[in-house]
Design an enzyme around this catalytic site. Structure first.
Site: not given
Ligand code: MG
Ligand code: ZN
Length: 185
Positions: A8, A10
């Site tokens: 992932d 962010d």
């Molecule tokens: Mg995230």
């Protein structure tokens, strides 16, 4: 045979913000995350970033800006000696009920189709419950939750749902070290 680590963006690679990441300057690496990806690259894993970017669907940024932010990420990782093989993102808002917004498995399934990935030999690193659930929905073998970003809250959410990640790491670097020891490249 591709050995993939889905990551992932962010809160795992870069600092997250409740106001979203809307420009290149708002994209700041979490310490050691480019080095973590470099370590995985050097040990024979392919890294694919999968990320919900509803900022597109919310019309807060353009595709050009998102591409520029991705470019900053790729260049920073390359400078550290690592490689991001590809990036798959969901541009939709939750209201659109798409099949690609995590926790739905669409992004991972798209990557699987493009690269003939064996999901039973792949793993995912995320900081949110929806990342871990996405990996489980897609059939990834291993999941690692990091304590950066949304991690502390996700730990609680997952335990309420009776879901245990295979490992909980301090950050992406520690996650990479665990993957190298516990997932065969
Ligand atoms: Mg995230
Ligand atoms: Zn979507």
């Amino acid at each position: 045979m591709e050995h993939i680590v889905f990551i992932d963006r962010d809160g795992v690679i870069n600092m997250d913000s409740p106001d979203y990441i809307k420009s290149r300057s708002e994209f700041e690496f979490i310490p050691r995350s480019p080095e973590a990806i470099a370590l995985l690259t050097q040990k024979g894993f392919d890294v694919i970033v999968i990320t919900n970017q509803s900022v597109i669907g919310r019309k807060m940024i353009t595709q050009e800006t998102l591409d520029a932010i991705f470019q900053k990420m790729k260049v920073g990782v390359k400078k550290a000696g690592g490689k991001i093989k590809d990036i798959f993102f969901c541009p939709h808002t939750p209201r659109e009920n798409c099949s690609c917004r995590k926790p739905n498995p669409g992004l991972i399934l798209d990557a699987q189709k493009k690269y003939q990935i064996s999901l039973d030999q792949s793993c995912l690193v995320g900081d949110s419950a929806k990342d871990i659930e996405c990996a489980l929905n897609a059939g990834c073998a291993k999941t690692v939750l990091v304590k950066t970003g949304n991690g502390p809250k996700a730990q609680q959410e997952l335990s309420c749902k009776g879901i245990s990640p295979d490992y909980i790491a301090l950050d992406l670097y520690e996650a990479a070290c665990w993957i190298i020891e516990n997932v065969k490249p």
